[in-house]
Design an enzyme around this catalytic site. Structure first.
Site, PDB file in Angstrom:
ATOM      1  CD  GLU A  69      -3.104  -1.092   0.098  1.00 44.99           C
ATOM      2  OE1 GLU A  69      -2.882   0.127  -0.473  1.00 44.99           O
ATOM      3  OE2 GLU A  69      -3.772  -1.800   0.068  1.00 44.99           O
ATOM      4  CG  ASP A 216      -5.595  -7.476  -7.847  1.00 44.36           C
ATOM      5  OD1 ASP A 216      -4.368  -7.628  -7.144  1.00 44.36           O
ATOM      6  OD2 ASP A 216      -6.581  -6.493  -7.170  1.00 44.36           O
ATOM      7  CD  GLU A 310     -14.804  -5.310  -1.189  1.00 44.07           C
ATOM      8  OE1 GLU A 310     -13.770  -5.011  -0.622  1.00 44.07           O
ATOM      9  OE2 GLU A 310     -15.209  -4.685  -2.326  1.00 44.07           O
ATOM     10  CD  GLU A 328     -10.390  -1.838  -8.044  1.00 46.69           C
ATOM     11  OE1 GLU A 328      -9.273  -1.406  -7.365  1.00 46.69           O
ATOM     12  OE2 GLU A 328     -11.594  -1.203  -7.553  1.00 46.69           O
TER      13      GLU A 328
END
Length: 819
Positions: A69, A216, A310, A328
């Protein structure tokens, strides 16, 4: 924190667990939003924000943060801000005072992240202390062994850009080493990677593979590293992975996780929202058709719930109801519009924008959705909302003259930070070696397959994309129908009452749907009800739904009596003799076993029908015995009444939720049916599927199985009142008479256990095999005939318990994988 109108400071607010690892007391949202301000042409605000970063932000905080992150949000934000500052300065009107201060901060931060890469594999630790690194007690980290594939594989863009900007190759070298290791550890037959990997050994910890959470951006960064750096190696690897994704994971329009060693075997029946980026990546790849199909499926799910949940199931229902304003889907919408220029995607963007303003906007920002079904908010607005969502929606609707620069000169990181493509020609250190590079002169025509096709040639008919979308829209509508606005047949019947409701009755479920009531199955077998009045088929049905929910809450409150302790089902017949004790859930009605000194003892018999929801057809067999029943199809009290009428002395209800176990699920109590249950006098206990299976297998193996229902496990003296086990159960009892109670096998300690034996046991099954061995050894001490009898039974017992142990280990591994 848009509901309380203040910033979230780590340590001052209650901890949210791993989510807070993104916070490092470094003004996360301010840094993450720098290049958004520049892109939106808010030059004055951008310049002011840069000055605040330089004057107020410190990076040497004694805080443990996520390497992943911090890299994509903070390091990426500083580099994106630096790119914009240089661009504005070169324009000659703004940021003329700027002297690479943001780049200096980026290098400082990069050096603080480098200690995380000090592993034998080159994969980074998942967390690092900004001040102390990962070694030493003061770091409060460095003990982790696992990291996600995306966490280790989403470093290359930021670290390579930092190396190219500063001329220091160390950052790009470490990022490449991590990518190289992941590539080497791919499953060679499927060419897929798992979700979680051990950073020291390289062993896959979670072997499920998909394009969503945990994996991803690893795939995203392989393709984008080629775009930014021009290294063919990254594209070759991406193409190999992509072919496997399309072969195994892509089931248009679905993208379903599989096992890397058995890629034809699905790993789950639901999808998470992070995979919504994938259509956008497919656009960059040039594979437009599956991008259109998957995007359309995501859009239809979004329209059902206003936001993308989610996680959602393969029949497009909510699996996890949160929505933290993830960008996204908007990202893929933008890329599809860029590729097709189809105005349909402008309408999609309008839907996203209107839903944000209508349902998420609050006075101090945009609040995440706690539950898309109820529209409830969470006091949370993650930095990626301003960093990504604002960018992609603005770019979707912007005309060329609205943009302060040409975005085609930049690549978007996974956090939508802008890195200039000119970095591909930046001078690299000679110490940075790159393998398998090929000069453009050597490329043949087949390599042009790597470039994006001309979409005008792909779609000469403007209606063609629409023809791809229509079947998907119909499929989603069919699987998850929208409530009709007009009255439907069948509403004239009396409304469903809470006391009559059966969770597995299809007619009742249809009535719930008409009333706007959703039913959610929880993992422990319980169900949860949620009502959306707007989804009812009529105003009258909505009122019926509200009345039903009120009745259900009243019924539930009646059933929420004082928590009862667990009960015990003890197998007392040969060859168990009380050694096997199964943890059972009590009933809030019937005989109270805690008030019985002896419990209820009898032979087990399977009820017919197994559900026990009608009068028993084998009442003669069940009479005087303890009836075994399956959960479901009717209320527990109804089952109890039917077996009591047949003459049973007790009952055991076995869970129909395959794989459930008292090891992993909370204690389950059986409630009444809302009516008086004073007429039920026999004891009824509940066993989860795992424990029930043990009982059923023992019954199948030994035909006559005697069990004791009690409030706690009894020692053998209490069971047999000081006498040896009955001769009808065991031909020879000499070897058994000398066995002390301390040797008994049970899931909970007996009153006579020693302190050492009272240590909590993981499961009954795991201790069973050694005890069986002991029984076998004792049997061998008898004369030949006796040894033959007892040896055979011990071997049978050993094999049975070994099977149970193997099943338990497999179940525990499955539970670990799911977690």
């Amino acid at each position: 924190m848009p509901l309380t109108c203040r910033g979230r400071v780590r340590g001052l607010e209650p901890s949210r667990g791993d989510v807070d690892d993104a916070l490092g007391k470094f003004s996360l949202t301010l840094i993450d939003t720098l290049d958004t301000l520049a892109l939106l042409n808010k030059t004055a605000e951008f310049e002011e924000a840069v000055r605040k970063v330089l004057s107020d932000v410190r990076l040497d905080n004694d805080v443990v943060v996520s390497v992943f992150e911090t890299n994509i949000r903070v390091l990426g934000g500083l580099l994106g801000g630096h790119s914009m500052a240089v661009l504005l300065k070169e324009g000659g009107q703004h940021m003329l005072w700027y002297e690479d201060e943001l780049l200096d901060m980026a290098k400082d931060l990069g050096e603080r992240l480098l200690p995380a890469f000090n592993t034998s594999s080159g994969l980074p630790y998942p967390r690092v202390n900004l001040r102390h690194g990962v070694r030493g007690p003061e770091t409060r980290t460095g003990t982790e062994t696992d990291t996600c594939t995306a966490c280790a594989g989403t470093i290359i863009l930021e670290f390579a850009a930092l190396s190219r900007f500063t001329g220091d190759p160390i950052f790009e070298t470490h990022a490449r080493r991590a990518l190289d290791f992941l590539w080497e550890k791919r499953q060679r037959n499927s060419n897929l990677v798992g979700t979680t990997i051990n950073i020291h050994s390289g062993e896959w910890v979670r072997r499920d593979s998909g394009v969503g959470a945990g994996v991803d951006s690893y795939y995203e960064y392989l393709l984008k590293a080629y775009i930014l750096l021009g290294d063919d190696l990254f594209l070759q690897r991406f193409n190999i992975h992509y072919a496997s994704i399309m072969k195994y994971i892509s089931q248009p329009p679905l993208l379903l996780d599989v096992h890397i060693h058995k890629p034809l075997l699905p790993a789950r029946t639901w999808m998470d929202s992070l995979l919504a980026f994938f259509p956008g990546l497919q656009v960059l790849k040039g594979d437009i058709r599956p991008a259109i199909e998957t995007h359309e499926m995501l859009y239809q799910v979004t329209k059902k719930h206003n936001f993308l949940p989610e996680a959602f199931t393969t029949d497009f229902r909510v699996h996890w109801a949160q929505h933290p304003l993830r960008p996204e889907f908007a990202e893929s919408t933008y890329f599809l519009f860029k590729a097709t220029r189809d105005p349909y995607y402008l309408e999609v963007g309008r839907t996203v924008l209107e839903n944000l303003n209508r349902f998420a906007r609050v006075p101090c920002g945009f609040a995440a959705m706690k539950d898309v079904r109820t529209g409830s908010h969470e006091d949370r607005m993650d930095s990626f909302f301003l960093a990504e969502m604002f960018k992609y929606l603005f770019l979707l609707f912007a005309d060329p003259e609205d943009l302060p620069f040409d975005v085609e000169d930049y690549v978007f990181t996974t956090e939508a930070h802008l890195l200039p493509l000119s970095l591909s020609t930046a001078q690299r250190s000679r110490s940075l070696t790159v393998a398998n590079t090929t000069s453009w002169e050597e490329l043949d025509d087949s390599n042009f397959d790597w470039s994006c096709p001309n979409t005008r040639l792909l779609f000469p008919d403007p209606a063609f994309p629409r023809s791809l979308r229509e079947p998907i829209r119909s499929a989603v509508d069919k699987s998850c129908p929208r409530p009709a606005s007009r009255s439907e047949p069948g509403l004239g019947r009396p409304p469903l009452r809470a006391r009559d409701f059966m969770a597995n009755n299809p007619e009742h479920l249809e009535l719930l749907r008409r009333m706007g009531v959703s039913l959610i199955h929880l993992k422990d077998g319980r169900v949860q009800l949620v009502q959306h009045a707007t989804q009812a088929v009529s105003a009258v049905a909505a009122e019926d739904g509200l009345r039903f929910m009120q009745e259900m809450m009243e019924l539930s409150s009646q059933q929420q009596k004082e928590q009862l302790p667990p009960r015990a089902v003890q197998i007392v017949s040969h060859p168990f003799f009380g050694r096997v004790v199964l943890t059972a859930g009590p009933a809030q009605f019937g005989m109270d076993l805690s008030k019985s000194s002896t419990g209820v003892r009898g032979f087990a018999a399977v009820a017919e029908p197994y559900s026990g929801c009608t009068e028993l057809t084998n009442a003669a067999l069940v009479e005087g015995r303890i009836a075994l029943l399956q959960r479901g199809q009717c209320m527990f009290a109804e089952k109890a009444r039917h077996i009591q009428k047949a003459g049973a002395i007790g009952g055991i209800v076995i869970d129909d939720n395959e794989g459930s176990s008292s090891d992993t699920a909370p204690l389950f109590q059986m409630a009444g049916d809302g009516r008086s249950t004073d007429d039920i006098t026999l004891p009824l206990l509940f066993l989860f599927h795992k424990e029930g299976n043990i009982l059923q297998e023992a019954l199948q193996e030994y035909k006559e199985l005697e069990v004791l229902l009690s409030d706690k496990a009894r020692d053998r003296d209490a069971i047999f009142k000081g006498r040896p086990p009955p001769s009808s159960l065991l031909e020879s009892t000499e070897g058994e008479e000398d066995c002390s109670p301390e040797e008994d096998l049970r899931a909970s300690p007996s009153p006579s256990s020693s302190p050492e034996e009272q240590q909590p046991s993981r499961s009954t099954e795991e201790q069973a095999e050694p005890e069986a061995d002991k029984t076998k050894r004792e049997a061998e001490a008898e004369d030949t005939a006796e040894a033959e009898v007892d040896g055979d039974s011990a071997q049978s017992m050993e094999a049975l318990l070994a099977d149970w142990k193997e099943d338990l280990e497999a179940f525990q591994q499955m539970e670990k994988d799911e977690l």
